[in-house]
Design a protein around this motif. Structure first.
Motif, PDB file in Angstrom:
ATOM      1  N   ARG A  65      -7.720  52.348  -7.094  1.00 40.09           N
ATOM      2  CA  ARG A  65      -7.061  51.870  -5.871  1.00 40.09           C
ATOM      3  C   ARG A  65      -7.227  52.924  -4.797  1.00 40.09           C
ATOM      4  N   SER A  66      -7.036  52.514  -3.551  1.00 41.45           N
ATOM      5  CA  SER A  66      -7.164  53.479  -2.462  1.00 41.45           C
ATOM      6  C   SER A  66      -6.073  53.264  -1.425  1.00 41.45           C
ATOM      7  N   SER A  67      -5.770  54.357  -0.715  1.00 38.00           N
ATOM      8  CA  SER A  67      -4.820  54.323   0.374  1.00 38.00           C
ATOM      9  C   SER A  67      -5.151  55.478   1.314  1.00 38.00           C
ATOM     10  N   HIS A  68      -5.289  55.158   2.561  1.00 44.02           N
ATOM     11  CA  HIS A  68      -5.648  56.156   3.580  1.00 44.02           C
ATOM     12  C   HIS A  68      -6.905  56.907   3.146  1.00 44.02           C
TER      13      HIS A  68
END
Length: 155
Positions: A89-92
């Motif tokens: 998953r990714s964020s920013h």
């Protein structure tokens, strides 16, 4: 624990410690929660192409990955990555990977070996990997590349 987990842990152990005998390796693995026999280690060593080389002290030997089998070593890391990464998953500007317990270190090693220009650094715990990306706009690209590694049909 699975064979892939065990082999990942073997690579992790021999990269961090000068292990001279199969018995020492069995003992290290037992300390890591793997209850296995010397015969199993012997098969793993053969299967993984691990050899003995002169240790840094010049008097003892240690297990190491055979350099002439670089492509098969890369294949091993890739196979272990595929078999142990559970989610990405990714964020920013972070990509976070969840792995089976005890597999984050070797999986992070593969990410390091890929030398992606956009990756600033990789931190691994026991079952979680944080990948710091240089720019937010590159995060999806790196996440997609890592997801592609999990797709068996592409490699």
């Amino acid at each position: 624990m699975t064979r892939a987990n065990r082999q990942i842990k073997i690579l992790d152990i021999i990269s961090k410690h000068d292990i001279d005998t199969q018995e020492e390796l069995v003992e290290q693995l037992k300390q890591e929660g793997f209850n296995i026999t010397q015969a199993t280690i012997s098969r793993d060593i053969k299967d993984m192409g691990i050899i003995k080389t002169l240790a840094s002290d010049g008097r003892h030997y240690k297990y190491a990955v055979q350099r002439t089998k670089e492509s098969s070593v890369s294949d091993k890391f890739l196979n272990m990555f595929k078999n142990t990464v559970l989610s990405i998953r990714s964020s920013h500007n972070l990509v976070v990977l969840k792995t089976e317990v005890g597999s984050a270190g070797p999986a992070a090693e593969l990410i390091d070996k890929l030398n992606y220009e956009e990756v600033l650094g990789v931190i691994a715990g026991d079952n979680t990997i944080f990948v710091a990306i240089d720019k937010v706009e590159n995060t999806d690209t790196i996440r997609e590349r890592l997801e592609d590694l999990l797709d068996s049909s592409k490699y």
